[in-house]
Design an enzyme around this catalytic site. Structure first.
Site, PDB file in Angstrom:
ATOM      1  N   GLY A  64     -16.590  11.035  -0.509  1.00 56.06           N
ATOM      2  CA  GLY A  64     -15.977   9.745  -0.832  1.00 56.06           C
ATOM      3  C   GLY A  64     -15.854   8.803   0.337  1.00 56.06           C
TER       4      GLY A  64
ATOM      5  N   ARG B 152       0.832  -1.213   0.000  1.00 53.22           N
ATOM      6  CA  ARG B 152       0.000   0.000   0.000  1.00 53.22           C
ATOM      7  C   ARG B 152       0.866   1.263   0.000  1.00 53.22           C
ATOM      8  NH1 ARG B 152      -4.549   0.110   4.399  1.00 53.22           N
ATOM      9  NH2 ARG B 152      -5.030   1.989   3.216  1.00 53.22           N
TER      10      ARG B 152
ATOM     11  N   SER C   2     -18.096   5.782   2.711  1.00 61.87           N
ATOM     12  CA  SER C   2     -19.294   4.933   2.710  1.00 61.87           C
ATOM     13  C   SER C   2     -20.134   5.120   3.968  1.00 61.87           C
ATOM     14  CB  SER C   2     -18.885   3.458   2.594  1.00 61.87           C
ATOM     15  OG  SER C   2     -18.100   3.115   3.747  1.00 61.87           O
TER      16      SER C   2
ATOM     17  N   ASN D 120      -8.280   8.853   5.307  1.00 59.97           N
ATOM     18  CA  ASN D 120      -7.281   8.246   4.436  1.00 59.97           C
ATOM     19  C   ASN D 120      -5.892   8.322   5.052  1.00 59.97           C
ATOM     20  OD1 ASN D 120      -9.421   7.949   2.703  1.00 59.97           O
ATOM     21  ND2 ASN D 120      -8.876   9.713   1.432  1.00 59.97           N
TER      22      ASN D 120
ATOM     23  N   LEU E 251     -19.944   8.858  -4.904  1.00 58.01           N
ATOM     24  CA  LEU E 251     -20.336   8.255  -6.191  1.00 58.01           C
ATOM     25  C   LEU E 251     -21.803   7.819  -6.140  1.00 58.01           C
ATOM     26  CD1 LEU E 251     -18.752   7.834  -8.738  1.00 58.01           C
ATOM     27  CD2 LEU E 251     -18.148   5.545  -7.989  1.00 58.01           C
TER      28      LEU E 251
ATOM     29  N   ALA F 138     -15.581  12.211  -7.762  1.00 62.60           N
ATOM     30  CA  ALA F 138     -15.052  13.325  -6.954  1.00 62.60           C
ATOM     31  C   ALA F 138     -14.283  14.334  -7.810  1.00 62.60           C
ATOM     32  CB  ALA F 138     -14.145  12.766  -5.857  1.00 62.60           C
TER      33      ALA F 138
ATOM     34  N   CYS G 201      14.672   0.300  15.122  1.00 62.21           N
ATOM     35  CA  CYS G 201      14.136   1.637  15.394  1.00 62.21           C
ATOM     36  C   CYS G 201      15.298   2.629  15.353  1.00 62.21           C
ATOM     37  CB  CYS G 201      13.487   1.668  16.785  1.00 62.21           C
ATOM     38  SG  CYS G 201      13.105   3.335  17.348  1.00 62.21           S
TER      39      CYS G 201
ATOM     40  N   HIS H 176      -7.009   8.484  10.972  1.00 61.30           N
ATOM     41  CA  HIS H 176      -6.595   7.075  10.953  1.00 61.30           C
ATOM     42  C   HIS H 176      -5.097   6.937  10.745  1.00 61.30           C
ATOM     43  CE1 HIS H 176     -10.927   5.693   9.807  1.00 61.30           C
ATOM     44  NE2 HIS H 176     -10.827   6.071  11.063  1.00 61.30           N
TER      45      HIS H 176
HETATM   46  N1  APR Z   1     -15.707   9.632  -6.408  1.00 56.26           N
HETATM   47  C1  APR Z   1     -16.467   9.786  -5.298  1.00 56.26           C
HETATM   48  N2  APR Z   1     -16.778   8.761  -4.456  1.00 56.26           N
HETATM   49  C2  APR Z   1     -16.276   7.551  -4.763  1.00 56.26           C
HETATM   50  C3  APR Z   1     -15.478   7.319  -5.909  1.00 56.26           C
HETATM   51  C4  APR Z   1     -15.190   8.428  -6.750  1.00 56.26           C
HETATM   52  N3  APR Z   1     -14.454   8.307  -7.848  1.00 56.26           N
HETATM   53  N4  APR Z   1     -15.158   5.991  -5.942  1.00 56.26           N
HETATM   54  C5  APR Z   1     -15.724   5.432  -4.852  1.00 56.26           C
HETATM   55  N5  APR Z   1     -16.410   6.359  -4.157  1.00 56.26           N
HETATM   56  C6  APR Z   1     -17.174   6.172  -2.913  1.00 56.26           C
HETATM   57  C7  APR Z   1     -17.854   4.836  -2.805  1.00 56.26           C
HETATM   58  O1  APR Z   1     -19.164   4.912  -3.366  1.00 56.26           O
HETATM   59  C8  APR Z   1     -17.906   4.617  -1.283  1.00 56.26           C
HETATM   60  O2  APR Z   1     -19.118   5.120  -0.743  1.00 56.26           O
HETATM   61  O3  APR Z   1     -16.244   6.222  -1.842  1.00 56.26           O
HETATM   62  C9  APR Z   1     -16.730   5.431  -0.754  1.00 56.26           C
HETATM   63  C10 APR Z   1     -15.589   4.583  -0.231  1.00 56.26           C
HETATM   64  O4  APR Z   1     -16.071   3.855   0.875  1.00 56.26           O
HETATM   65  P1  APR Z   1     -15.079   2.859   1.630  1.00 56.26           P
HETATM   66  O5  APR Z   1     -14.391   1.995   0.642  1.00 56.26           O
HETATM   67  O6  APR Z   1     -15.861   2.223   2.733  1.00 56.26           O
HETATM   68  O7  APR Z   1     -13.952   3.807   2.258  1.00 56.26           O
HETATM   69  P2  APR Z   1     -14.067   4.721   3.542  1.00 56.26           P
HETATM   70  O8  APR Z   1     -15.461   5.219   3.735  1.00 56.26           O
HETATM   71  O9  APR Z   1     -12.992   5.726   3.448  1.00 56.26           O
HETATM   72  O10 APR Z   1     -13.709   3.690   4.726  1.00 56.26           O
HETATM   73  C11 APR Z   1     -13.589   4.231   6.035  1.00 56.26           C
HETATM   74  O11 APR Z   1     -12.777   2.102   6.833  1.00 56.26           O
HETATM   75  O12 APR Z   1     -11.458   0.260   6.533  1.00 56.26           O
HETATM   76  C12 APR Z   1     -11.542   1.470   7.169  1.00 56.26           C
HETATM   77  O13 APR Z   1      -9.684   2.702   7.868  1.00 56.26           O
HETATM   78  C13 APR Z   1     -10.431   2.371   6.731  1.00 56.26           C
HETATM   79  O14 APR Z   1     -10.478   4.774   6.581  1.00 56.26           O
HETATM   80  C14 APR Z   1     -11.143   3.591   6.170  1.00 56.26           C
HETATM   81  C15 APR Z   1     -12.515   3.498   6.788  1.00 56.26           C
END
Ligand code: APR
Length: 235
Positions: free
Chosen positions: A175, A55, A177, A91, A202, A219, A135, A108
């Site tokens: 962006g 990553r 979920s 992120n 999205l 986005a 370290c 995070h």
């Molecule tokens: N533009 C806008 N939104 C987007 C795009 C895009 N191009 N591509 C994907 N998405 C949206 C998806 O529809 C989804 O709702 O971004 C969201 C990503 O959701 P997740 O994959 O769940 O990521 P996130 O919400 O950041 O997860 C939160 O979970 O696993 C932990 O620590 C990790 O910080 C992360 C946290």
């Protein structure tokens, strides 16, 4: 005007960094219980290092996109109008910083930082990590870890985040979920405090009904349009 922006993996998706819960997302290919918990690190540190080394290389190869740049413009524009942007991200990449944002709160943690579990020292770290990595501060091996928040660990900067959230005029989620708390609760918290809420995603997130307004689309298109419109309206 003071704006609180929360970003998630979706803002970095168009930079080539995968999301977690979309179809084919990271957690459909890797088991977070085996790679993103303190127990996993204690049990199989080399597997956890290999996952985060992959990553970390991906982040280094990625570039910020128009959405990251638009938030940097919004940060400058709001400051020029006597207001401010509190940019809080879930992120662990550095694309907000490389996109020009000056103040970023990583709740995070940051993949491009490492921390020693023996002496606690943290520092910027762009290379691979291994169990044998000593370290730089205390010299001990076996304790260096990515400076990210794993499942079961407490997110960072929560007091500052809460203070900024409740003093905002507008809360915007981009962006994400809405699957992981406490970030997933910020919209409802803002609304309960009488703060306007806007979702940019999205597709509708799990917490879509906590938002007064929404813009659905990629986005890199939705965020620049939203930022330009907000700055035009705040004159
Ligand atoms: N533009 C806008 N939104 C987007 C795009 C895009 N191009 N591509 C994907 N998405 C949206 C998806 O529809 C989804 O709702 O971004 C969201 C990503 O959701 P997740 O994959 O769940 O990521 P996130 O919400 O950041 O997860 C939160 O979970 O696993 C932990 O620590 C990790 O910080 C992360 C946290």
């Amino acid at each position: 005007m003071n704006v609180f922006v929360l970003t998630g993996a979706g803002i970095s998706a168009e930079s080539g960094l995968g999301t977690f819960r979309d179809r084919g997302g990271m957690w459909s290919r890797f088991d977070p219980a085996r790679l993103a918990t303190p127990e996993a690190f204690a049990r199989t540190p080399e597997a956890v290092h290999a996952f985060y080394n992959l990553r970390r290389r991906g982040v280094r190869e990625a570039s910020p996109n128009a959405a990251h740049a638009a938030l940097a413009d919004l940060e400058r524009g709001l400051a020029a109008r006597g207001g401010g942007l509190f940019l809080c991200t879930q992120n662990v990449d550095d694309l907000h910083e490389r996109g020009g944002a000056r103040a970023v709160t990583h709740m995070h943690g940051e993949l491009l930082r490492a921390r020693c579990t023996a002496c606690g020292a943290g520092r910027p770290w762009a290379e691979d990590l291994a169990v044998a990595t000593p370290c730089p501060d205390c010299g001990r091996r076996g304790g260096m870890r990515p400076d990210v928040v794993w499942f079961g660990e407490r997110p960072l900067h929560l007091a500052a985040i809460e203070a900024a959230l409740l003093s905002a005029d507008l809360f915007v989620a981009i962006g994400t979920s809405g699957a992981v708390y406490p970030a997933a609760g910020f919209a409802a918290q803002a609304r309960a405090a009488g703060i306007r809420t806007h979702e940019i995603n999205l597709a509708p997130s799990d917490t879509a009904d906590a938002f007064d307004a929404a813009t659905y689309g990629p986005a890199t298109r939705a965020v620049p349009d939203f930022a330009a419109d907000l700055l035009a309206r705040t004159g």
